[in-house]
Enzyme design. Structure first.
Site, mmCIF file in Angstrom:
data_model
loop_
_atom_site.group_PDB
_atom_site.id
_atom_site.type_symbol
_atom_site.label_atom_id
_atom_site.label_comp_id
_atom_site.label_asym_id
_atom_site.label_seq_id
_atom_site.Cartn_x
_atom_site.Cartn_y
_atom_site.Cartn_z
ATOM 1 N N LEU A 52 0.972 -1.314 0.267
ATOM 2 C CA LEU A 52 0.037 -0.069 -0.457
ATOM 3 C C LEU A 52 0.731 1.356 0.141
ATOM 4 C CD1 LEU A 52 -2.964 -0.047 2.667
ATOM 5 C CD2 LEU A 52 -2.992 -0.709 0.134
ATOM 6 N N ASP A 53 0.582 2.236 -0.734
ATOM 7 C CA ASP A 53 1.298 3.223 -0.965
ATOM 8 C C ASP A 53 0.876 4.044 0.844
ATOM 9 O OD1 ASP A 53 2.076 3.118 -3.189
ATOM 10 O OD2 ASP A 53 -0.084 4.070 -4.775
#
Length: 343
Positions: A52-53
């Site tokens: 996940l960013d």
């Protein structure tokens, strides 16, 4: 008199093999979460299923101990996201962490009505070809695409097939955004921000969406492509992952909750291997003879399924992952991973 040498904090007891589903906070990388979990779980054997960013929040599935061997199957699961797409401004990273690359202006934004928006969304739903965002972790000649972009290189990634099985518009709002005033062609490197120069307000349209996508789909790229289709440019301003395969957000815990539980109980609680497998695979119940055979790596009668199944003992222990195949003209179930070897 010399001062005493400070002692390192005591290592926590090692958590049981299993999954931990984390509600990742904004601003943390997935690697940051793994680092925290290693301390909480008392082991370095921790991995995650799908990055996940830092801007994104939500479901991050972690494997502890032997459960890390199951993560490769979780990575390939479909995923749900809630997101906000801003139409009218394009950025270098297709999300709010990048610098502004283009601004559409009031005329282009004003042409976006609900019918036009819904038609563009429909065109991006189903089996599509998607060009990944240029600042992805995809390797190009052995080097991550984002590293090449940050080094000033032009990166052209190939389109690849993905599936967007749901692309639902939840809300549409007209608002304004602050952007740099003047030439945007020298806005800086991705992630550097816009600086302290003059700014102006421009009209934008914020679209709240809910999507279900196959593994390998970039929601940032959906925002980019929606903006391109509408002639406005677009980028993500918010992203929350609400499900990975069989692991929904309501089963996730924050890092603060996990730490509090580990402090209270002495050991981090995990989702046991058998329960973790139930969230990813169809289940096959074994008899004792099959448990012994699989413990020695032997093949057993077929499961009658085309996909990998989780094989559980009569007591509910995860014994192995099985996959039907043919050997010498006979259909059998082959153990692709054995987790409970024979005694």
């Amino acid at each position: 008199m010399t001062s005493p040498t400070p002692q390192a904090p005591a290592r926590r007891p090692t958590a049981a093999d299993g999954f931990v589903v984390v509600d990742k906070p904004q601003g943390w990388t997935s690697h940051d979460v793994v680092g925290r979990m290693r301390r909480l779980a008392g082991t370095r054997k921790v991995g995650h299923a799908g990055t996940l960013d830092p801007m994104a929040t939500g479901v991050l599935v972690l494997g502890i101990g032997r459960a890390t061997k199951l993560l490769t199957y979780v990575v390939g699961a479909d995923k749900d996201y809630d997101a906000t797409i801003r139409l009218g401004v394009a950025t270098t990273t297709d999300d709010a962490e990048g610098t502004v690359a283009a601004v559409a202006g009031p005329d282009a934004v004003g042409r976006v009505d609900r019918a036009v928006l819904d038609a563009a969304v429909a065109d991006l739903t189903g089996d599509i070809l998607q060009v990944p965002t240029s600042v992805s972790a995809i390797k190009v000649d052995g080097k991550r695409a984002y590293a090449r972009v940050r080094a000033g290189e032009e990166v052209a990634l190939k389109a690849r097939p993905v599936t967007v099985s749901r692309f639902e518009v939840l809300d549409v709002r007209t608002t304004t955004a602050v952007v740099p005033d003047g030439d945007l062609t020298d806005a800086g490197d991705p992630g550097e921000g816009q600086g302290d120069g003059p700014t102006r307000e421009v009209p934008v349209v914020d679209v709240d969406v809910r999507v279900t996508v196959s593994s390998g789909t970039y929601v940032r790229a959906l925002a980019r492509d929606l903006g391109a289709a509408l002639g406005t440019g677009g980028h993500l301003t918010a992203l929350r992952r609400t499900r990975v395969g069989g692991y929904p957000l309501d089963g996730a815990r924050t890092l603060e909750e996990l730490e509090a539980q580990a402090d209270a109980d002495g050991t981090l609680a995990t989702l046991p291997l058998a329960d973790a497998a139930r969230g990813t695979f169809p289940v096959r119940e074994l008899d004792e003879a099959e448990v012994r055979a699989l413990g020695y790596g032997q093949w057993v009668e077929p499961s009658g399924r085309a996909d990998v199944v989780a094989a559980l003992s009569p007591s509910g222990t995860l014994v192995a992952l099985l996959e039907d195949t043919r050997r010498r003209g006979e259909s059998l179930a082959k153990p692709v991973l054995v987790l409970a070897p024979a005694p």
